[in-house]
Write a protein that holds these residues in place. Structure first.
Motif, PDB file in Angstrom:
ATOM      1  N   LEU A  11      33.385  48.285  34.004  1.00  0.00           N
ATOM      2  CA  LEU A  11      33.022  47.829  35.346  1.00  0.00           C
ATOM      3  C   LEU A  11      34.152  48.235  36.291  1.00  0.00           C
ATOM      4  CD1 LEU A  11      31.609  44.274  34.513  1.00  0.00           C
ATOM      5  CD2 LEU A  11      30.543  46.531  34.257  1.00  0.00           C
ATOM      6  N   GLY A  14      34.713  47.423  41.744  1.00  0.00           N
ATOM      7  CA  GLY A  14      35.385  46.468  42.652  1.00  0.00           C
ATOM      8  C   GLY A  14      36.405  47.110  43.590  1.00  0.00           C
ATOM      9  N   GLY A 110      28.927  40.875  42.135  1.00  0.00           N
ATOM     10  CA  GLY A 110      29.450  40.079  41.030  1.00  0.00           C
ATOM     11  C   GLY A 110      29.462  40.828  39.701  1.00  0.00           C
ATOM     12  N   THR A 111      30.183  40.242  38.734  1.00  0.00           N
ATOM     13  CA  THR A 111      30.346  40.856  37.414  1.00  0.00           C
ATOM     14  C   THR A 111      28.986  41.025  36.718  1.00  0.00           C
ATOM     15  OG1 THR A 111      32.455  39.721  37.295  1.00  0.00           O
ATOM     16  CG2 THR A 111      31.641  40.621  35.252  1.00  0.00           C
ATOM     17  N   ALA A 114      27.154  43.885  38.224  1.00  0.00           N
ATOM     18  CA  ALA A 114      27.736  45.165  37.781  1.00  0.00           C
ATOM     19  C   ALA A 114      27.202  45.532  36.392  1.00  0.00           C
ATOM     20  CB  ALA A 114      29.262  45.079  37.776  1.00  0.00           C
ATOM     21  N   VAL A 115      27.128  44.531  35.502  1.00  0.00           N
ATOM     22  CA  VAL A 115      26.598  44.803  34.154  1.00  0.00           C
ATOM     23  C   VAL A 115      25.146  45.257  34.263  1.00  0.00           C
ATOM     24  CG1 VAL A 115      25.953  43.746  31.940  1.00  0.00           C
ATOM     25  CG2 VAL A 115      28.183  43.238  32.963  1.00  0.00           C
ATOM     26  N   LEU A 131      36.593  45.087  31.427  1.00  0.00           N
ATOM     27  CA  LEU A 131      37.069  44.967  32.809  1.00  0.00           C
ATOM     28  C   LEU A 131      38.476  45.560  32.775  1.00  0.00           C
ATOM     29  CD1 LEU A 131      36.080  41.239  33.602  1.00  0.00           C
ATOM     30  CD2 LEU A 131      34.635  43.261  33.569  1.00  0.00           C
ATOM     31  N   GLU A 192      32.179  29.286  34.722  1.00  0.00           N
ATOM     32  CA  GLU A 192      32.983  30.237  35.497  1.00  0.00           C
ATOM     33  C   GLU A 192      33.948  29.465  36.408  1.00  0.00           C
ATOM     34  OE1 GLU A 192      33.317  33.337  35.019  1.00  0.00           O
ATOM     35  OE2 GLU A 192      34.243  34.108  36.832  1.00  0.00           O
ATOM     36  N   GLY A 207      38.704  40.084  29.843  1.00  0.00           N
ATOM     37  CA  GLY A 207      37.696  41.104  30.163  1.00  0.00           C
ATOM     38  C   GLY A 207      37.291  42.050  29.055  1.00  0.00           C
ATOM     39  N   GLU A 229      28.253  34.885  43.752  1.00  0.00           N
ATOM     40  CA  GLU A 229      28.025  36.142  43.039  1.00  0.00           C
ATOM     41  C   GLU A 229      27.233  35.907  41.755  1.00  0.00           C
ATOM     42  OE1 GLU A 229      31.972  37.722  42.430  1.00  0.00           O
ATOM     43  OE2 GLU A 229      31.899  38.706  44.388  1.00  0.00           O
ATOM     44  N   GLN A 231      27.064  35.883  38.167  1.00  0.00           N
ATOM     45  CA  GLN A 231      28.145  35.801  37.180  1.00  0.00           C
ATOM     46  C   GLN A 231      27.630  36.093  35.771  1.00  0.00           C
ATOM     47  OE1 GLN A 231      31.194  35.626  37.941  1.00  0.00           O
ATOM     48  NE2 GLN A 231      31.184  34.845  40.035  1.00  0.00           N
ATOM     49  N   LEU A 232      28.323  37.018  35.083  1.00  0.00           N
ATOM     50  CA  LEU A 232      28.025  37.289  33.676  1.00  0.00           C
ATOM     51  C   LEU A 232      28.174  36.016  32.848  1.00  0.00           C
ATOM     52  CD1 LEU A 232      27.510  39.239  31.315  1.00  0.00           C
ATOM     53  CD2 LEU A 232      29.952  39.806  31.341  1.00  0.00           C
TER      54      LEU A 232
END
Ligand code: G1P
Length: 274
Positions: A11, A14, A110-111, A114-115, A131, A192, A207, A229, A231-232
């Motif tokens: 990822l 950012g 957010g993470t 991104a995934v 990460l 989170e 990460g 965001e 969140q994963l």
């Protein structure tokens, strides 16, 4: 589903605002620890773990990453002429040992988002996630290799965790889990960035993850969480309840290179290891 682990998703979309102005036109993943960019440490770790299919989620202003993992014929010729070809040999053999595919995240949501952006490359296979802000080092067995071994035993999502000081819980995803006989934790819940008075444990997520493709459908359903965001951690929380998630307390050192003190510590540590 193909159960063979071959892919690793980075990822790298950012902004890197904590390193401005250095990151104004340069990806934070290209910041060097000594003479090697952060993301190269991550790709080396992936290849050491047997993950030779690299996928990188990038964004605007990240083209230097693609150039780094490409040939530069003019530079190679120059280095050969001056007898300095050895300076890029390790990088060249790394590039030869893997394939790299890129996709762009247009908005930083957010993470988890991104995934999800990486789904187009990953498809229906289990995959690792890195990460690259988190630099993880263990010369005997890299952290990703440790996670791959846990995945091979449990065949479910795996998160890397380390003990964190209680007062820093609001900088991490934190797990609530039960220690199993093989030293891993069966995760019941993940939160989170909980406040210290609400944290379920002192085991913070680092990460490095192994995810099964069921995460993608879960991420599609995930609503914005911490910081507004996707969140994963929240999607993994659902899988912990409906499927299975295991946490691996890895061995090795880890530096938060997304922060200035962590970056300086990593630089000093690597310099001392030279
Ligand atoms: C991300 C994750 C968090 C994890 C952390 C590790 O947060 O959302 O769960 O603990 O990475 O570095 P970020 O640091 O991107 O805010």
């Amino acid at each position: 589903m193909n159960r063979m682990l071959k892919k690793c998703l980075f990822l790298a979309g950012g902004y890197g605002t904590r390193f401005l102005p250095a990151t104004k036109s340069m990806p934070k993943e290209m910041l060097p620890i000594l003479n090697k960019p952060l993301i190269q440490y991550g790709v080396e770790e992936a290849v050491e773990a047997g993950l030779h299919e690299i996928a990188i989620v990038t964004g605007r202003g990240k083209r230097a990453i693609e150039d780094h993992f490409d040939l530069n014929i003019e530079l190679q010729n120059k280095l050969k002429e001056t007898g300095r070809a050895d300076t890029v040999e390790a990088l060249e053999s790394l590039i030869d040992s893997c394939s790299i595919a890129y996709t762009r995240q247009r908005e930083m949501l957010g993470t988890g988002h991104a995934v999800l952006t990486g789904r187009v490359i990953i498809g229906d296979s289990p995959f690792a996630v890195v990460l690259s802000d988190d630099l993880c080092l263990n010369p005997d067995k890299g952290v990703l290799r440790q996670l791959v071994e846990v995945y091979q035993r449990h065949e479910c999502c795996v998160v890397a965790v380390q003990e964190i000081p209680g007062e820093l819980s609001n900088r991490y995803g934190v797990i609530d889990g039960l220690l199993q006989t093989d030293g891993t934790y069966l995760v019941h819940n993940l939160v989170e960035k909980p406040e210290p008075q609400e944290t379920p444990s002192n085991l913070g997520i680092v990460g490095r993850y192994i995810l099964t493709p069921e995460i993608f459908d879960e991420l599609e359903r995930t609503l914005p969480g911490y910081g507004g965001e996707i969140q994963l951690t929240d999607a993994l929380g659902v899988l912990a309840r409906t499927s299975k998630v295991v946490a691996c307390r890895f061995t090795g050192v880890r530096f938060d290179c997304g922060s200035l003190p962590g970056f300086v510590d990593a630089t000093n540590y690597c310099y001392q290891q030279e």
